[in-house]
Design a protein around this motif. Structure first.
Motif, mmCIF file in Angstrom:
data_model
loop_
_atom_site.group_PDB
_atom_site.id
_atom_site.type_symbol
_atom_site.label_atom_id
_atom_site.label_comp_id
_atom_site.label_asym_id
_atom_site.label_seq_id
_atom_site.Cartn_x
_atom_site.Cartn_y
_atom_site.Cartn_z
ATOM 1 N N ALA A 1 23.943 48.832 29.580
ATOM 2 C CA ALA A 1 22.869 47.964 30.053
ATOM 3 C C ALA A 1 22.826 46.656 29.272
ATOM 4 O O ALA A 1 22.588 45.574 29.840
ATOM 5 C CB ALA A 1 21.527 48.689 29.952
ATOM 6 N N LEU A 2 23.078 46.715 27.957
ATOM 7 C CA LEU A 2 23.105 45.497 27.150
ATOM 8 C C LEU A 2 24.259 44.585 27.560
ATOM 9 O O LEU A 2 24.098 43.346 27.634
ATOM 10 C CB LEU A 2 23.235 45.867 25.668
ATOM 11 C CG LEU A 2 21.992 46.443 24.989
ATOM 12 C CD1 LEU A 2 22.334 46.965 23.592
ATOM 13 C CD2 LEU A 2 20.894 45.391 24.882
ATOM 14 N N GLN B 1 24.022 40.843 29.031
ATOM 15 C CA GLN B 1 24.636 39.754 28.281
ATOM 16 C C GLN B 1 25.418 38.826 29.199
ATOM 17 O O GLN B 1 25.547 37.626 28.917
ATOM 18 C CB GLN B 1 25.547 40.331 27.191
ATOM 19 C CG GLN B 1 26.154 39.267 26.278
ATOM 20 C CD GLN B 1 26.831 39.876 25.072
ATOM 21 O OE1 GLN B 1 26.600 41.036 24.750
ATOM 22 N NE2 GLN B 1 27.678 39.089 24.400
ATOM 23 N N GLN B 2 25.945 39.342 30.297
ATOM 24 C CA GLN B 2 26.691 38.510 31.233
ATOM 25 C C GLN B 2 25.812 37.438 31.877
ATOM 26 O O GLN B 2 26.307 36.392 32.295
ATOM 27 C CB GLN B 2 27.325 39.387 32.314
ATOM 28 C CG GLN B 2 28.400 40.320 31.776
ATOM 29 C CD GLN B 2 28.965 41.232 32.844
ATOM 30 O OE1 GLN B 2 28.554 41.171 34.012
ATOM 31 N NE2 GLN B 2 29.924 42.079 32.481
ATOM 32 N N THR B 3 24.526 37.671 31.938
ATOM 33 C CA THR B 3 23.606 36.685 32.510
ATOM 34 C C THR B 3 23.234 35.603 31.499
ATOM 35 O O THR B 3 22.703 34.551 31.882
ATOM 36 C CB THR B 3 22.318 37.366 32.998
ATOM 37 O OG1 THR B 3 21.610 37.927 31.877
ATOM 38 C CG2 THR B 3 22.636 38.487 33.976
ATOM 39 N N GLY B 4 23.446 35.866 30.209
ATOM 40 C CA GLY B 4 23.090 34.893 29.185
ATOM 41 C C GLY B 4 21.620 34.933 28.795
ATOM 42 O O GLY B 4 21.168 34.094 28.005
ATOM 43 N N ASN B 5 20.876 35.890 29.336
ATOM 44 C CA ASN B 5 19.454 36.038 29.010
ATOM 45 C C ASN B 5 19.171 37.521 28.748
ATOM 46 O O ASN B 5 19.107 38.327 29.686
ATOM 47 C CB ASN B 5 18.562 35.548 30.150
ATOM 48 C CG ASN B 5 18.701 34.057 30.384
ATOM 49 O OD1 ASN B 5 18.573 33.258 29.467
ATOM 50 N ND2 ASN B 5 18.987 33.675 31.631
ATOM 51 N N ILE B 6 19.005 37.867 27.483
ATOM 52 C CA ILE B 6 18.781 39.256 27.093
ATOM 53 C C ILE B 6 17.348 39.372 26.572
ATOM 54 O O ILE B 6 17.018 38.793 25.529
ATOM 55 C CB ILE B 6 19.779 39.704 26.012
ATOM 56 C CG1 ILE B 6 21.218 39.452 26.487
ATOM 57 C CG2 ILE B 6 19.565 41.168 25.667
ATOM 58 C CD1 ILE B 6 22.253 39.645 25.420
ATOM 59 N N PRO B 7 16.485 40.104 27.283
ATOM 60 C CA PRO B 7 15.095 40.232 26.824
ATOM 61 C C PRO B 7 14.969 41.298 25.730
ATOM 62 O O PRO B 7 15.435 42.429 25.873
ATOM 63 C CB PRO B 7 14.351 40.649 28.094
ATOM 64 C CG PRO B 7 15.371 41.383 28.894
ATOM 65 C CD PRO B 7 16.707 40.757 28.590
ATOM 66 N N VAL C 1 17.250 36.160 24.113
ATOM 67 C CA VAL C 1 18.405 35.670 23.355
ATOM 68 C C VAL C 1 19.589 35.500 24.292
ATOM 69 O O VAL C 1 19.617 36.063 25.405
ATOM 70 C CB VAL C 1 18.749 36.630 22.195
ATOM 71 C CG1 VAL C 1 17.564 36.750 21.237
ATOM 72 C CG2 VAL C 1 19.128 38.009 22.728
ATOM 73 N N ASP C 2 20.575 34.744 23.832
ATOM 74 C CA ASP C 2 21.709 34.448 24.708
ATOM 75 C C ASP C 2 22.872 35.403 24.535
ATOM 76 O O ASP C 2 23.732 35.515 25.416
ATOM 77 C CB ASP C 2 22.192 33.010 24.474
ATOM 78 C CG ASP C 2 22.675 32.801 23.041
ATOM 79 O OD1 ASP C 2 22.349 33.654 22.168
ATOM 80 O OD2 ASP C 2 23.354 31.800 22.769
ATOM 81 N N SER C 3 22.925 36.126 23.400
ATOM 82 C CA SER C 3 24.076 36.972 23.137
ATOM 83 C C SER C 3 23.706 38.063 22.153
ATOM 84 O O SER C 3 22.723 37.955 21.414
ATOM 85 C CB SER C 3 25.242 36.126 22.589
ATOM 86 O OG SER C 3 26.320 36.949 22.194
ATOM 87 N N LEU C 4 24.525 39.118 22.146
ATOM 88 C CA LEU C 4 24.388 40.192 21.169
ATOM 89 C C LEU C 4 25.708 40.409 20.426
ATOM 90 O O LEU C 4 26.011 41.514 19.979
ATOM 91 C CB LEU C 4 23.964 41.488 21.869
ATOM 92 C CG LEU C 4 22.538 41.536 22.420
ATOM 93 C CD1 LEU C 4 22.259 42.871 23.105
ATOM 94 C CD2 LEU C 4 21.514 41.325 21.303
#
Length: 249
Positions: free
Chosen positions: A185-186, A190-196, A227-230
């Motif tokens: 799921a993460l 992350q592919q969208t560039g918006n991780i809540p 955030v934009d990335s993990l």
């Protein structure tokens, strides 16, 4: 010889007088067949006597009224005291902000548990001019993703003075089951560039009002981050940071 005198018997004044005759047609004429009865005296009014309630019941009512009055007075005094405190000290909730977030470890173990290690830098701000804050043991901070706790850590114990700003650098770790599902799921997010992500603070504190140290309360904070990335060991850009705070006894 003189004429013999007639002698009439003298009237007997002791005899009872005869009843007066009632003329026919008079209002007092009795109808035929009616008998005369002596007039009955009017009934005497009997005064009403109310029995007084038992003395025990009166005492109970008096005690109940006194108790209610004392409670009302105490509530009024407490309300006045709280009003004075707000007017004099003007208390405000402490504020927190997330300065940076970095992932130092994010991996899937052989047992399919997800291990995470985040490094978080937080600014704690006490905006009160006349109130100090004692942070007690047992405080925590945690990072959540879609209702899943990824990692958490303990807040340090410290005192924060009036209008003080304190920087906190904390390491948060976690190991969660169903790691493959969470990691998948993460990666998709992350592919969208918006991780809540949600960062939650639970801090037991004691408020200092002048020389008074009040009872312990809990300050609850929640920061909604995007955030934009993990990616591990890389600086993460925080695109949104919205925080809310409340207190609980």
């Amino acid at each position: 010889m003189a004429e013999a005198q007639r002698i009439h018997p003298a009237a007997d004044f002791r005899s009872k007088p005869t009843a007066p005759l009632v003329e026919p047609g008079s209002s007092s004429t009795l109808e035929k067949g009616n008998s005369i009865h002596p007039r009955a005296p009017p009934p005497r009014a009997v005064p009403l006597v109310f029995s007084s309630p038992p003395r025990k019941r009166s005492c109970c009512c008096r005690c109940f009224c006194w108790t209610i009055s004392i409670i009302i007075v105490l509530l009024i005094l407490i309300g006045v005291a709280i009003g004075v405190i707000f007017l004099v000290f003007k208390p405000k909730h402490p504020q927190y902000s997330v300065d940076s977030l970095r992932i130092t470890d994010l991996r899937l173990n052989l047992d399919l548990t997800l291990y995470t290690r985040f490094n978080v830098k937080i600014t704690a701000n006490n905006p009160n001019e006349k109130i100090g804050i004692y942070y007690e043991k047992g405080g925590s901070i945690s990072v959540w993703f879609q209702g899943t706790n990824l990692c958490d850590g303990q807040l340090p114990k410290f005192y924060q003075g009036h209008r003080n700003v304190t920087k906190l650098d904390m390491a948060l770790t976690g190991q969660r089951a169903s790691g493959s599902t969470i990691l998948s799921a993460l990666q998709q997010q992350q592919q969208t560039g918006n991780i809540p992500l949600d960062l939650k603070v639970d801090a037991p504190v004691r408020i200092e009002l002048g020389t008074w140290k009040l009872r312990k309360i809990r300050v609850l904070g929640k920061c909604s981050l995007v955030v934009d990335s993990l990616s591990t060991n890389s600086q993460i850009s925080i695109k949104a940071n919205k925080c809310s705070f409340s207190s609980k006894l």
